[in-house]
Motif scaffolding. Structure first.
Motif, PDB file in Angstrom:
ATOM      1  N   LEU A 180       0.832  -1.199   0.000  1.00 37.01           N
ATOM      2  CA  LEU A 180       0.000   0.000   0.000  1.00 37.01           C
ATOM      3  C   LEU A 180       0.870   1.254   0.000  1.00 37.01           C
ATOM      4  CD1 LEU A 180      -2.824  -0.848   2.583  1.00 37.01           C
ATOM      5  CD2 LEU A 180      -2.655  -1.456   0.156  1.00 37.01           C
ATOM      6  N   THR A 181       0.410   2.260  -0.727  1.00 37.03           N
ATOM      7  CA  THR A 181       1.066   3.572  -0.675  1.00 37.03           C
ATOM      8  C   THR A 181       0.623   4.305   0.586  1.00 37.03           C
ATOM      9  OG1 THR A 181      -0.711   4.710  -1.838  1.00 37.03           O
ATOM     10  CG2 THR A 181       1.011   3.678  -3.191  1.00 37.03           C
ATOM     11  N   GLU A 184      -2.977   5.217   0.293  1.00 33.43           N
ATOM     12  CA  GLU A 184      -3.863   4.066   0.436  1.00 33.43           C
ATOM     13  C   GLU A 184      -3.974   3.635   1.900  1.00 33.43           C
ATOM     14  OE1 GLU A 184      -3.066   2.091  -3.982  1.00 33.43           O
ATOM     15  OE2 GLU A 184      -1.797   1.554  -2.267  1.00 33.43           O
ATOM     16  N   GLU A 185      -2.873   3.723   2.628  1.00 30.78           N
ATOM     17  CA  GLU A 185      -2.927   3.440   4.065  1.00 30.78           C
ATOM     18  C   GLU A 185      -3.892   4.389   4.761  1.00 30.78           C
ATOM     19  OE1 GLU A 185       0.443   2.500   6.606  1.00 30.78           O
ATOM     20  OE2 GLU A 185       1.702   2.590   4.814  1.00 30.78           O
ATOM     21  N   GLN A 214     -10.197   7.361  -4.839  1.00 35.10           N
ATOM     22  CA  GLN A 214      -9.017   6.711  -4.268  1.00 35.10           C
ATOM     23  C   GLN A 214      -9.399   5.387  -3.606  1.00 35.10           C
ATOM     24  OE1 GLN A 214      -7.672   9.913  -1.755  1.00 35.10           O
ATOM     25  NE2 GLN A 214      -6.122  10.585  -3.248  1.00 35.10           N
ATOM     26  N   ARG A 217      -9.931   2.775  -6.289  1.00 37.52           N
ATOM     27  CA  ARG A 217      -8.665   2.255  -6.813  1.00 37.52           C
ATOM     28  C   ARG A 217      -8.028   1.269  -5.828  1.00 37.52           C
ATOM     29  NH1 ARG A 217      -8.176   7.646  -8.797  1.00 37.52           N
ATOM     30  NH2 ARG A 217      -6.919   8.282  -6.995  1.00 37.52           N
ATOM     31  N   LEU A 218      -8.153   1.567  -4.514  1.00 37.00           N
ATOM     32  CA  LEU A 218      -7.616   0.658  -3.506  1.00 37.00           C
ATOM     33  C   LEU A 218      -8.359  -0.678  -3.547  1.00 37.00           C
ATOM     34  CD1 LEU A 218      -5.922  -0.083  -1.032  1.00 37.00           C
ATOM     35  CD2 LEU A 218      -7.595   1.120   0.394  1.00 37.00           C
ATOM     36  N   LYS A 221      -7.244  -2.621  -6.493  1.00 37.74           N
ATOM     37  CA  LYS A 221      -5.877  -3.134  -6.290  1.00 37.74           C
ATOM     38  C   LYS A 221      -5.897  -4.418  -5.473  1.00 37.74           C
ATOM     39  CE  LYS A 221      -1.391  -1.619  -4.423  1.00 37.74           C
ATOM     40  NZ  LYS A 221      -0.658  -0.416  -3.912  1.00 37.74           N
TER      41      LYS A 221
END
Length: 545
Positions: A180-181, A184-185, A214, A217-218, A221
């Motif tokens: 995770l970026t 994203e966290e 966002q 997108r998470l 992913k």
């Protein structure tokens, strides 16, 4: 000064504290004087009424927070075997007693199994379980609930919301494992802790649509279809992670934090030192849950010790955990359950000040697990007013109030928290430790002061039960918890400790057959930190039965 004048001045001071918690220090000398004179023992003084009123005013002002324990209980959901509501719940304002929960409250993908689980618990066919409910309106964020039999109501189950904490260890591992970026966290943490993407958007100064994109997108992913699946993924990952002894730290000497469901209560546990080190069960002092300053943690780690530190009752949670001696014994039972989960068959016990009664309760109840007990800066049972008079003012006054005027004690605790929230902790700590130079110097260190402030706020974020129950147990003679302890007990005491002076400690130890080591110079109630090398060395030596 005559008695009516004393009383009138005190009443005025009580309401002044309700208006401005910073005036607490002005109230303390008056309370201490009246407590020492026995005025607080006089039922005709009717001071309890004024303390209760002031406590209510201070709570309503928002300066010291609401009663989180009552708020949490109001969100419980009580259902019978037909899944009809039995008691009004703030979590379901549109559902009346006797009505069934709306269909859309049960997530479609697990509605059948969750309903059957609740029925099984209400019928006594299952001890507990976890279900999810959709209670957040448009956000549609499933909230996990612990399902337990309702005490005193047969055929009924209680659904209690479980807060999913973003604890350091499992969260970091989750982020690493799923790449995770940082953004994203932040999205995941928001979904778990607050469930409001709108608040996150406002804090970032961006649009709600941007944050929702966002999140989408998470989810893509992670190959997930909804927020509910995201919560289930993290919750399942965290549950698996926390029951693996080998997964408690990233490195051999790292500190970590995790949560464990012990006796139906989600208990936070801190770990310090090498995973393969000698296990030590640590019962921490009052301030802010388990805490080892960096140099103390390094001393224990160098000695090959693995510190296991569960947060004590009411610290960082709102569950009803009882009171007094019964509370200590029930917590000992949960600690034994924790060790069983971790696969630990024998453990040394370490306690400091406020952790003393809990540590001895554990040693008394589980002699087959406890190899020895080391108390580094003890609290001792207070059997008489003569015992109470030997304590320093900072320690004595709260206990005097707990013994004689509980309403005043509650106002005192709430005012302290309000002061800390306003950044007025410096003068409070200086005054509290005014008669103990080593403690005052230790607490004055910037990094220690910052921790004490943050830690005290963390405890009280969930209400005031942590402090009030702590004061109440130490205001009574709890010596029954120290009787017939089979493991050897050693007490280390600082020469300047005003919570436990030589007379109190020696008398307590003699009655129970405990060993008192030579007093440690330049140390007081923070002895576990002030004499860390000595404490680590004592723990690293094999006990001699």
């Amino acid at each position: 000064m005559d008695q009516p004048s004393e009383r009138s001045r005190l009443i005025a001071a009580i309401y002044a504290v309700a208006h401005d918690p910073a005036r607490l220090l002005l109230l303390r000398p008056s309370l201490a004087l009246l407590a020492d004179k026995g005025v607080l023992d006089d039922p005709s003084a009717d001071l309890a009424f004024h303390f209760e009123q002031a406590d209510r005013l201070l709570a309503e002002s928002g300066a010291a927070g609401a009663d989180a324990k009552q708020d949490a209980a109001a969100k419980d959901i009580h259902l019978d075997g037909r899944l009809a509501l039995q008691v009004p719940s703030s979590a379901l304002p549109n559902v009346r007693v006797g009505e069934f929960l709306p269909t859309n409250i049960w997530p479609a993908d697990r509605a059948v199994q969750d309903r059957e689980l609740v029925k099984a618990v209400s019928a006594g066919l299952q001890d507990q379980g976890i279900v999810s409910l959709l209670l957040d309106g448009d956000e549609q964020r499933p909230i996990p609930h612990l399902v337990l039999p309702t005490p005193g109501l047969s055929g009924t189950a209680t659904l209690r919301p479980i807060p999913l904490r973003w604890d350091r260890d499992s969260a970091a591992r989750f982020a690493d494992d799923f790449a995770l970026t940082g953004a994203e966290e932040a999205i995941l943490r928001e979904v778990l802790e607050r469930g409001s993407l709108r608040l996150l958007a406002e804090e970032r100064g961006t649009s709600l649509g941007t944050v929702r994109n966002q999140l989408k997108r998470l989810l893509a992913k992670l190959s997930l279809g909804s927020q509910g699946e995201l919560i289930a993924l993290y919750g399942g990952y965290r549950e698996v992670h926390k029951v693996r002894p080998e997964g408690l730290a990233k490195a051999d000497s790292a500190s970590s934090q995790d949560g464990y469901l012990l006796g139906g209560i989600d208990v936070r546990v801190e770990f310090y030192g090498p995973v393969a080190g000698r296990p030590v069960l640590y019962f921490h002092p009052l301030f802010g849950g388990p805490f080892l300053p960096k140099e103390t943690g390094e001393a224990f780690s160098s000695a090959g010790l693995r510190i296991i530190a569960p947060w004590r009752p009411y610290c960082g949670r709102t569950a009803d955990e009882g009171s007094g001696v019964a509370m200590a014994r029930e917590f000992a039972r949960r600690c034994a359950q924790l060790l069983d989960i971790l696969g630990i068959k024998e453990v040394a016990v370490l306690a400091a000040s406020g952790g003393t009664a809990f540590a001895l309760a554990f040693a008394q109840s589980y002699p087959e697990v406890c190899s020895r007990v080391l108390i580094a800066g003890p609290a001792v049972p207070i059997a008489t007013d003569e015992d109470l008079a030997q304590l320093g003012l900072g320690h004595r006054l709260p206990l005097q109030l707990a013994r004689r005027l509980p309403a005043a004690m509650r106002l005192y605790v709430r005012a302290v928290v309000a002061k800390i929230r306003k950044g007025l902790d410096t003068n409070y700590l200086d005054t509290f430790f005014q008669d103990s130079p080593p403690d005052r110097v230790f607490a004055a260190r910037p990094e220690i002061r910052e921790f004490l402030r943050d830690a005290m706020l963390e405890i009280f974020r969930y209400g005031f039960q942590a402090a009030t129950e702590e004061l109440e147990i130490y205001a009574i003679d709890w010596s029954e918890l120290a009787q017939n302890v089979e493991a050897p007990v050693t007490i280390l005491r600082g020469t300047d400790d005003r919570l436990a002076n030589k007379k109190l400690v020696d008398g307590f130890a003699a009655r129970q057959g405990f060993h008192v080591a030579t007093p440690v110079s330049d140390a007081a109630s923070f002895l576990i930190f002030q004499a860390r090398t000595m404490v680590a060395l004592e723990l690293s030596v094999e006990s001699k039965n």
